[in-house]
Design a protein around this motif. Structure first.
Motif, PDB file in Angstrom:
ATOM      1  N   ALA A   1      14.243 -30.813  31.851  1.00  0.00           N
ATOM      2  CA  ALA A   1      14.347 -29.476  31.284  1.00  0.00           C
ATOM      3  C   ALA A   1      15.786 -29.011  31.421  1.00  0.00           C
ATOM      4  O   ALA A   1      16.528 -29.481  32.282  1.00  0.00           O
ATOM      5  CB  ALA A   1      13.416 -28.513  32.019  1.00  0.00           C
ATOM      6  N   SER A   2      16.162 -28.099  30.542  1.00  0.00           N
ATOM      7  CA  SER A   2      17.525 -27.580  30.600  1.00  0.00           C
ATOM      8  C   SER A   2      17.529 -26.080  30.345  1.00  0.00           C
ATOM      9  O   SER A   2      16.550 -25.503  29.883  1.00  0.00           O
ATOM     10  CB  SER A   2      18.422 -28.298  29.588  1.00  0.00           C
ATOM     11  OG  SER A   2      18.007 -28.000  28.278  1.00  0.00           O
TER      12      SER A   2
ATOM     13  N   HIS B   1      21.787 -36.029  27.673  1.00  0.00           N
ATOM     14  CA  HIS B   1      22.549 -35.210  28.626  1.00  0.00           C
ATOM     15  C   HIS B   1      22.560 -33.754  28.192  1.00  0.00           C
ATOM     16  O   HIS B   1      22.837 -33.440  27.034  1.00  0.00           O
ATOM     17  CB  HIS B   1      23.995 -35.714  28.730  1.00  0.00           C
ATOM     18  CG  HIS B   1      24.904 -34.707  29.363  1.00  0.00           C
ATOM     19  ND1 HIS B   1      24.913 -34.481  30.720  1.00  0.00           N
ATOM     20  CD2 HIS B   1      25.790 -33.847  28.825  1.00  0.00           C
ATOM     21  CE1 HIS B   1      25.790 -33.523  30.983  1.00  0.00           C
ATOM     22  NE2 HIS B   1      26.326 -33.124  29.851  1.00  0.00           N
ATOM     23  N   GLU B   2      22.264 -32.877  29.147  1.00  0.00           N
ATOM     24  CA  GLU B   2      22.402 -31.444  28.932  1.00  0.00           C
ATOM     25  C   GLU B   2      22.909 -30.831  30.228  1.00  0.00           C
ATOM     26  O   GLU B   2      22.890 -31.462  31.279  1.00  0.00           O
ATOM     27  CB  GLU B   2      21.064 -30.824  28.540  1.00  0.00           C
ATOM     28  CG  GLU B   2      20.552 -31.361  27.207  1.00  0.00           C
ATOM     29  CD  GLU B   2      19.446 -30.528  26.630  1.00  0.00           C
ATOM     30  OE1 GLU B   2      19.675 -29.318  26.412  1.00  0.00           O
ATOM     31  OE2 GLU B   2      18.371 -31.074  26.406  1.00  0.00           O
ATOM     32  N   SER B   3      23.350 -29.601  30.140  1.00  0.00           N
ATOM     33  CA  SER B   3      23.843 -28.905  31.313  1.00  0.00           C
ATOM     34  C   SER B   3      23.588 -27.410  31.153  1.00  0.00           C
ATOM     35  O   SER B   3      23.976 -26.843  30.131  1.00  0.00           O
ATOM     36  CB  SER B   3      25.338 -29.163  31.466  1.00  0.00           C
ATOM     37  OG  SER B   3      25.890 -28.301  32.417  1.00  0.00           O
ATOM     38  N   PRO B   4      22.933 -26.831  32.132  1.00  0.00           N
ATOM     39  CA  PRO B   4      22.325 -27.437  33.304  1.00  0.00           C
ATOM     40  C   PRO B   4      21.067 -28.214  32.910  1.00  0.00           C
ATOM     41  O   PRO B   4      20.501 -27.983  31.843  1.00  0.00           O
ATOM     42  CB  PRO B   4      21.968 -26.238  34.180  1.00  0.00           C
ATOM     43  CG  PRO B   4      21.687 -25.147  33.180  1.00  0.00           C
ATOM     44  CD  PRO B   4      22.660 -25.380  32.061  1.00  0.00           C
ATOM     45  N   GLN B   5      20.646 -29.090  33.799  1.00  0.00           N
ATOM     46  CA  GLN B   5      19.485 -29.928  33.502  1.00  0.00           C
ATOM     47  C   GLN B   5      18.829 -30.366  34.805  1.00  0.00           C
ATOM     48  O   GLN B   5      19.517 -30.633  35.789  1.00  0.00           O
ATOM     49  CB  GLN B   5      19.933 -31.158  32.710  1.00  0.00           C
ATOM     50  CG  GLN B   5      18.830 -32.098  32.292  1.00  0.00           C
ATOM     51  CD  GLN B   5      19.365 -33.263  31.468  1.00  0.00           C
ATOM     52  OE1 GLN B   5      20.456 -33.766  31.718  1.00  0.00           O
ATOM     53  NE2 GLN B   5      18.605 -33.678  30.476  1.00  0.00           N
ATOM     54  N   ILE B   6      17.494 -30.411  34.788  1.00  0.00           N
ATOM     55  CA  ILE B   6      16.770 -31.029  35.888  1.00  0.00           C
ATOM     56  C   ILE B   6      16.014 -32.231  35.350  1.00  0.00           C
ATOM     57  O   ILE B   6      15.571 -32.245  34.207  1.00  0.00           O
ATOM     58  CB  ILE B   6      15.784 -30.070  36.599  1.00  0.00           C
ATOM     59  CG1 ILE B   6      14.745 -29.509  35.631  1.00  0.00           C
ATOM     60  CG2 ILE B   6      16.526 -28.981  37.348  1.00  0.00           C
ATOM     61  CD1 ILE B   6      13.589 -28.810  36.311  1.00  0.00           C
ATOM     62  N   LEU B   7      15.913 -33.236  36.196  1.00  0.00           N
ATOM     63  CA  LEU B   7      15.111 -34.413  35.899  1.00  0.00           C
ATOM     64  C   LEU B   7      14.194 -34.635  37.091  1.00  0.00           C
ATOM     65  O   LEU B   7      14.665 -34.693  38.227  1.00  0.00           O
ATOM     66  CB  LEU B   7      15.981 -35.661  35.716  1.00  0.00           C
ATOM     67  CG  LEU B   7      16.847 -35.723  34.471  1.00  0.00           C
ATOM     68  CD1 LEU B   7      18.163 -35.020  34.703  1.00  0.00           C
ATOM     69  CD2 LEU B   7      17.084 -37.150  34.103  1.00  0.00           C
ATOM     70  N   LEU B   8      12.906 -34.724  36.833  1.00  0.00           N
ATOM     71  CA  LEU B   8      11.946 -35.057  37.878  1.00  0.00           C
ATOM     72  C   LEU B   8      11.621 -36.535  37.721  1.00  0.00           C
ATOM     73  O   LEU B   8      11.156 -36.972  36.670  1.00  0.00           O
ATOM     74  CB  LEU B   8      10.685 -34.200  37.757  1.00  0.00           C
ATOM     75  CG  LEU B   8       9.620 -34.439  38.834  1.00  0.00           C
ATOM     76  CD1 LEU B   8      10.170 -34.103  40.230  1.00  0.00           C
ATOM     77  CD2 LEU B   8       8.368 -33.625  38.530  1.00  0.00           C
TER      78      LEU B   8
END
Length: 110
Positions: free
Chosen positions: A94-95, A77-84
């Motif tokens: 990526a974060s 978990h990270e923030s902000p983060q994108i998951l494809l």
């Protein structure tokens, strides 16, 4: 393009079972870095193929869903983060400043 808000745990299963590409943007509404990453991503998201489903998670309001996303797609978990997600598997995450619509498009288009 438009975000689909994730507000229910069942949506995670739907994304996992979906064929093709889906993108999840995990956003902290209390974080200026997250706001900047979201704004930068949205400025360039026309590069992403139109048939990609875009999901948005307010992780402050839906912490349990954020935790389930990390577990389901086996990412830290990270923030902000994108998951494809492609066919149920996370193929890119990526974060922070590494969040890039161009990189997402490159992975999808090849």
């Amino acid at each position: 393009m438009q975000w689909k808000n994730i507000t229910d745990l069942n949506q995670i299963s739907e994304i996992k079972d979906k064929q093709g590409y889906s993108l999840i943007f995990k956003h902290s509404t209390r974080c200026s870095v997250s706001a900047m990453a979201k704004r930068r991503f949205e400025m360039d998201w026309e590069a992403i193929p139109a048939d990609t489903s875009l999901y948005f998670l307010d992780l402050i309001s839906y912490r349990d869903i954020s935790a389930q996303i990390a577990e389901t797609f086996e990412v830290h978990h990270e923030s902000p983060q994108i998951l494809l997600i492609k066919d149920g598997d996370c193929v890119l995450d990526a974060s922070h400043s590494d969040i890039s619509a161009e990189e997402v498009a490159e992975v999808i288009v090849g």
